[in-house]
Scaffold this motif. Structure first.
Motif, mmCIF file in Angstrom:
data_model
loop_
_atom_site.group_PDB
_atom_site.id
_atom_site.type_symbol
_atom_site.label_atom_id
_atom_site.label_comp_id
_atom_site.label_asym_id
_atom_site.label_seq_id
_atom_site.Cartn_x
_atom_site.Cartn_y
_atom_site.Cartn_z
ATOM 1 N N TYR A 1 -19.571 5.498 -19.386
ATOM 2 C CA TYR A 1 -18.420 5.847 -18.533
ATOM 3 C C TYR A 1 -18.168 4.654 -17.621
ATOM 4 O O TYR A 1 -19.100 4.163 -16.974
ATOM 5 N N HIS B 1 -9.586 6.580 -12.030
ATOM 6 C CA HIS B 1 -8.804 7.166 -13.112
ATOM 7 C C HIS B 1 -9.375 8.490 -13.628
ATOM 8 O O HIS B 1 -8.733 9.162 -14.409
ATOM 9 N N CYS B 2 -10.614 8.830 -13.278
ATOM 10 C CA CYS B 2 -11.182 10.103 -13.771
ATOM 11 C C CYS B 2 -10.544 11.255 -13.006
ATOM 12 O O CYS B 2 -10.632 11.308 -11.767
ATOM 13 N N ILE B 3 -9.937 12.172 -13.745
ATOM 14 C CA ILE B 3 -9.255 13.292 -13.078
ATOM 15 C C ILE B 3 -10.168 14.520 -13.003
ATOM 16 O O ILE B 3 -9.716 15.617 -12.706
ATOM 17 N N ASP B 4 -11.433 14.316 -13.312
ATOM 18 C CA ASP B 4 -12.450 15.373 -13.187
ATOM 19 C C ASP B 4 -12.066 16.619 -13.993
ATOM 20 O O ASP B 4 -12.296 17.747 -13.554
ATOM 21 N N CYS B 5 -11.506 16.373 -15.189
ATOM 22 C CA CYS B 5 -11.041 17.509 -15.995
ATOM 23 C C CYS B 5 -12.165 18.129 -16.823
ATOM 24 O O CYS B 5 -12.004 19.191 -17.405
ATOM 25 N N ASP B 6 -13.295 17.448 -16.926
ATOM 26 C CA ASP B 6 -14.467 17.927 -17.679
ATOM 27 C C ASP B 6 -14.240 17.985 -19.193
ATOM 28 O O ASP B 6 -15.043 18.592 -19.915
ATOM 29 N N ALA B 7 -13.146 17.405 -19.678
ATOM 30 C CA ALA B 7 -12.906 17.433 -21.131
ATOM 31 C C ALA B 7 -14.061 16.750 -21.861
ATOM 32 O O ALA B 7 -14.470 17.181 -22.943
ATOM 33 N N CYS B 8 -14.609 15.681 -21.242
ATOM 34 C CA CYS B 8 -15.714 14.950 -21.888
ATOM 35 C C CYS B 8 -16.992 15.788 -21.923
ATOM 36 O O CYS B 8 -17.802 15.658 -22.829
ATOM 37 N N ARG C 1 -20.756 10.976 -17.428
ATOM 38 C CA ARG C 1 -20.415 10.241 -16.194
ATOM 39 C C ARG C 1 -21.641 10.022 -15.312
ATOM 40 O O ARG C 1 -21.630 9.203 -14.412
ATOM 41 N N CYS D 1 -11.713 11.904 -23.737
ATOM 42 C CA CYS D 1 -11.201 11.218 -22.553
ATOM 43 C C CYS D 1 -9.949 10.378 -22.888
ATOM 44 O O CYS D 1 -9.006 10.323 -22.098
ATOM 45 N N VAL E 1 -6.989 12.459 -22.714
ATOM 46 C CA VAL E 1 -6.608 12.719 -21.321
ATOM 47 C C VAL E 1 -5.891 11.500 -20.752
ATOM 48 O O VAL E 1 -4.833 11.607 -20.114
ATOM 49 N N MET E 2 -6.458 10.321 -21.002
ATOM 50 C CA MET E 2 -5.857 9.082 -20.494
ATOM 51 C C MET E 2 -4.437 8.910 -21.045
ATOM 52 O O MET E 2 -3.529 8.492 -20.333
ATOM 53 N N LEU F 1 -11.792 4.831 -20.686
ATOM 54 C CA LEU F 1 -12.550 5.170 -19.470
ATOM 55 C C LEU F 1 -13.991 5.497 -19.869
ATOM 56 O O LEU F 1 -14.937 5.190 -19.155
ATOM 57 N N ILE F 2 -14.132 6.114 -21.030
ATOM 58 C CA ILE F 2 -15.459 6.240 -21.647
ATOM 59 C C ILE F 2 -15.372 5.416 -22.937
ATOM 60 O O ILE F 2 -14.409 5.537 -23.690
HETATM 61 S S1 SF4 Z 1 -12.516 13.368 -19.819
HETATM 62 FE FE1 SF4 Z 1 -12.225 11.443 -18.743
HETATM 63 S S2 SF4 Z 1 -10.911 12.037 -17.047
HETATM 64 FE FE2 SF4 Z 1 -11.771 13.940 -17.805
HETATM 65 S S3 SF4 Z 1 -13.625 14.211 -16.612
HETATM 66 FE FE3 SF4 Z 1 -14.228 13.113 -18.411
HETATM 67 S S4 SF4 Z 1 -14.151 10.977 -17.782
HETATM 68 FE FE4 SF4 Z 1 -12.981 12.131 -16.278
#
Ligand code: SF4
Ligand code: SF4
Length: 483
Positions: free
Chosen positions: A244, A266-273, A284, A301, A304-305, A314-315
């Protein structure tokens, strides 16, 4: 103030899939979607064809891969390795281990995510069947927590029936790697009572695979696999891992409508990862023992980006140093040393493979036999001759004495060594007493195919102590003189 949120380190004190009471936390990963998942799917088809096909494919009549522990014969890419080639087999194994170490030091657990059979079967076969029958991760969780109904029973029983059938297929293939496809065919086409051991092995293998893929799952990687455990000593800050980009991602936080990303991470803390991760971790937090480098979080990720109109990555595959300090990837002294060792080992393997004999003859005195004194005064020894033929053709062989002068007679069946096989016979070697200068002398025997010499082998010839013979002779002379 850098604005970078330092990850808490307490995640290293526990496994993501086990709670404080030591109970299993079942992972319901969301199905990944993305370029890397597609690439892994395509690669998995080839690997599955290889894994299921390797014991059946023949090269010069030999299986492509077979590890016949029972008969101590190994087939690797059509090459046969007998116990006599054990050192070569050990060298190949060491070279493979060094290759894995080098590869891991440089590229992390790339092998786990892309090639390991456990991941291929789990993520590309069993998991996909689960998605098909029970829906995506959240639907599976709902189904598991719902009371039993006809629909749930039907889905669960169908899934486990398919899982067991597949495990049976994998178990049979695994058995074929050990006993060979012909022996497997015999077991499959006969009554279990005729091949009880094989049948039991088949049931055990199928049961183990069913247990692993239906229940044990990611714990095979996190709790059992020694390679997973080794990564903590093999990886360093220059190893390429799934990482990450915390410099770019922090400070993380939910996104507001129309938010300007130039002032925040840039991480929106969406937890998709986290939701896609089959081992239930949050990448992360940094590189973790549980990460099998499956790349699912990269795909998640990147999607999401893309939605956020931000650049991907981002990852990504990167090293800690590259992210933290912007240093380029570099070959560390450790990698140079591993490469050197690997080169030497590969050189030795090639040398021994090229120079290894196609025919290996062993001549050993027949067990329990002593020497025999014949009427003409000569001495006879009996030997068992074993010949291993590593070529693809039958070898009719003869044997002849080279040294000392004597008579060699094949008293057992003639030597007709089948291709990639072994044959044995018994010979007698008879040597006149005057040619024997020690109670333990060396005999050299030549192995011939027609007029062509195949090899020369040495063995030991036992006889009476020649000094006794001289003493007897002296006594005879004295008696004659006295007469
Ligand atoms: S998927 Fe990307 S943007 Fe969403 S929480 Fe994980 S690192 Fe952050
Ligand atoms: S952290 Fe990412 S790469 Fe590692 S196992 Fe989870 S999803 Fe796969």
């Amino acid at each position: 103030m850098t604005g970078i949120q330092e990850p808490e380190d307490n995640f290293r004190d526990k496994l993501a899939t086990i709670d404080q009471q030591g109970r299993r936390l079942w992972v319901y990963p969301t199905k990944p979607v993305g370029k890397l998942y597609t690439a892994r799917t395509i690669l998995s088809w080839f690997l599955l064809v290889f894994l299921f096909g390797a014991p059946f494919v023949r090269i010069d009549g030999n299986p492509l891969l077979q590890f016949d522990i029972l008969h101590r014969k190994f087939f690797i890419f059509g090459f046969i390795f007998w116990p006599q080639d054990f050192f070569l087999f050990v060298l190949i194994t060491i070279a493979f281990v060094v290759l894995v170490i080098l590869f891991t030091a440089a590229f992390g657990r790339l092998f786990c995510g892309w090639v390991c059979p456990q991941t291929i079967f789990m993520e590309m076969v069993f998991r996909k069947i689960e998605y098909l029958l029970e829906g995506n991760g959240p639907r599976q969780r709902e189904l598991d927590h719902a009371p039993m109904s006809a629909g749930k029973f039907l889905r669960k029983s169908t899934k486990h029936l398919i899982f067991f059938s597949l495990s049976f297929l994998i178990g049979n293939t695994f058995l074929a790697y050990i006993i060979g496809t012909d022996a497997l065919r015999d077991i499959v086409t006969s009554s279990p009572t005729e091949h009880m051991t094989g049948f039991i092995a088949m049931v055990i293998f199928s049961g183990v695979f069913y247990f692993v893929f239906a229940w044990f799952r990611e714990q095979a990687c996190t709790l059992v696999c020694p390679y997973g455990r080794l990564q903590s000593v093999l990886l360093d800050a220059n190893s390429i891992v799934i990482a990450y980009d915390f410099r770019r991602g922090e400070k993380r936080g939910p996104v507001m409508r129309g938010q300007d990303f130039s002032q925040r991470g840039h991480c929106i803390d969406c937890d998709a990862c986290v939701k896609v991760c089959p081992t239930g971790i949050d990448i992360r937090n940094g590189t973790q023992l549980e990460c099998i480098n499956c790349t699912a979080c990269i795909d998640a990720c990147n999607r999401v980006m893309s939605r956020m109109k931000l650049p991907p990555g981002l990852i990504k595959y990167s090293s800690y140093n590259r992210i933290a300090e912007g240093k380029p990837l570099r070959f560390t002294p450790r990698m140079w040393i591993y490469t050197g060792v690997l080169t030497v080992l590969l050189g030795l393997i090639v040398f021994f493979l090229v120079s290894r004999s196609e025919v290996e003859t062993t001549v050993l005195r027949t067990t329990g036999s002593l020497y025999e004194e014949l009427e003409d005064g000569s001495i006879r020894n009996l030997y068992t001759v074993s010949v291993i033929n590593k070529t693809a053709e039958t070898l009719p062989l003869t044997l002849e004495m080279v040294q000392p002068q004597g008579t060699l007679t094949i008293v057992g069946p003639p030597l007709d060594v089948p291709p990639q096989g072994k044959d044995e016979t018994v010979i007698s070697v008879q040597i006149p007493r005057k040619q024997i200068f020690s109670s333990n002398s060396t005999v050299i025997i030549r192995v011939m195919q027609g007029n062509v010499e195949i090899e020369e082998v040495r063995t030991t010839f036992v006889g009476p102590d020649p000094r006794e013979h001289h003493e007897e002779k002296n006594d005879d002379h004295q008696e004659n003189d006295n007469d």
